[in-house]
Scaffold this motif. Structure first.
Motif, PDB file in Angstrom:
ATOM      1  N   PHE A  29       0.809  -1.145   0.106  1.00 21.99           N
ATOM      2  CA  PHE A  29      -0.076   0.034  -0.043  1.00 21.99           C
ATOM      3  C   PHE A  29       0.886   1.194   0.000  1.00 21.99           C
ATOM      4  O   PHE A  29       1.597   1.677   1.020  1.00 21.99           O
ATOM      5  CB  PHE A  29      -1.030   0.007   1.317  1.00 21.99           C
ATOM      6  CG  PHE A  29      -1.908  -1.029   1.149  1.00 21.99           C
ATOM      7  CD1 PHE A  29      -3.011  -1.010   0.294  1.00 21.99           C
ATOM      8  CD2 PHE A  29      -1.666  -2.150   2.151  1.00 21.99           C
ATOM      9  CE1 PHE A  29      -3.870  -2.246   0.652  1.00 21.99           C
ATOM     10  CE2 PHE A  29      -2.542  -3.219   2.028  1.00 21.99           C
ATOM     11  CZ  PHE A  29      -3.833  -3.094   1.089  1.00 21.99           C
ATOM     12  N   THR A  31       1.106   5.557  -1.182  1.00 23.69           N
ATOM     13  CA  THR A  31       0.181   6.747  -1.729  1.00 23.69           C
ATOM     14  C   THR A  31      -0.096   6.692  -3.282  1.00 23.69           C
ATOM     15  O   THR A  31      -1.286   7.046  -3.599  1.00 23.69           O
ATOM     16  CB  THR A  31       0.880   8.025  -1.327  1.00 23.69           C
ATOM     17  OG1 THR A  31       1.175   7.820   0.103  1.00 23.69           O
ATOM     18  CG2 THR A  31      -0.197   9.247  -1.416  1.00 23.69           C
ATOM     19  N   CYS A  33      -0.012   4.333  -5.536  1.00 21.11           N
ATOM     20  CA  CYS A  33      -0.835   3.354  -5.773  1.00 21.11           C
ATOM     21  C   CYS A  33      -2.472   3.530  -5.506  1.00 21.11           C
ATOM     22  O   CYS A  33      -3.366   3.099  -6.090  1.00 21.11           O
ATOM     23  CB  CYS A  33      -0.437   1.839  -5.175  1.00 21.11           C
ATOM     24  SG  CYS A  33       1.128   1.516  -5.857  1.00 21.11           S
ATOM     25  N   GLU A  34      -2.532   3.852  -4.197  1.00 23.74           N
ATOM     26  CA  GLU A  34      -4.066   4.013  -3.664  1.00 23.74           C
ATOM     27  C   GLU A  34      -4.609   5.239  -4.510  1.00 23.74           C
ATOM     28  O   GLU A  34      -5.805   5.066  -4.649  1.00 23.74           O
ATOM     29  CB  GLU A  34      -3.711   4.338  -2.418  1.00 23.74           C
ATOM     30  CG  GLU A  34      -3.430   3.228  -1.351  1.00 23.74           C
ATOM     31  CD  GLU A  34      -4.452   1.874  -1.536  1.00 23.74           C
ATOM     32  OE1 GLU A  34      -5.508   2.150  -1.681  1.00 23.74           O
ATOM     33  OE2 GLU A  34      -3.643   0.853  -1.823  1.00 23.74           O
ATOM     34  N   ASN A  37      -5.841   4.022  -7.888  1.00 21.50           N
ATOM     35  CA  ASN A  37      -6.848   2.993  -7.570  1.00 21.50           C
ATOM     36  C   ASN A  37      -8.155   3.777  -7.418  1.00 21.50           C
ATOM     37  O   ASN A  37      -9.188   3.408  -7.952  1.00 21.50           O
ATOM     38  CB  ASN A  37      -6.686   2.032  -6.369  1.00 21.50           C
ATOM     39  CG  ASN A  37      -7.515   0.767  -6.324  1.00 21.50           C
ATOM     40  OD1 ASN A  37      -8.318   0.476  -7.324  1.00 21.50           O
ATOM     41  ND2 ASN A  37      -7.599   0.329  -5.087  1.00 21.50           N
TER      42      ASN A  37
END
Length: 63
Positions: A29, A31, A33-34, A37
């Motif tokens: 996880f 920043t 990538c989130e 997403n």
């Protein structure tokens, strides 16, 4: 002539010779990538709303 002392005194702070560069891990996880997403989820949600509006009925309740 005064030679430079290699031992730092109280008036000269310690400074690192080499500043380490932080490398991002390859998984987990993070920043970026989130955030990506979340943006893709928002696009999918609005695409679903647009398709439901265009078809005149919900996609999850097929006639």
């Amino acid at each position: 002539m005064v030679a430079a002392s290699p031992v730092p005194t109280a008036s000269t702070p310690l400074k690192p010779r080499l500043v380490p560069q932080r490398r991002l891990p390859r998984f987990g996880f993070h920043t970026h990538c989130e955030r990506l997403n979340g943006r893709m989820a928002m696009l999918g949600f609005f695409a679903l709303l647009a398709a439901e509006q265009w078809l005149g009925h919900g996609l999850l309740v097929w006639p």
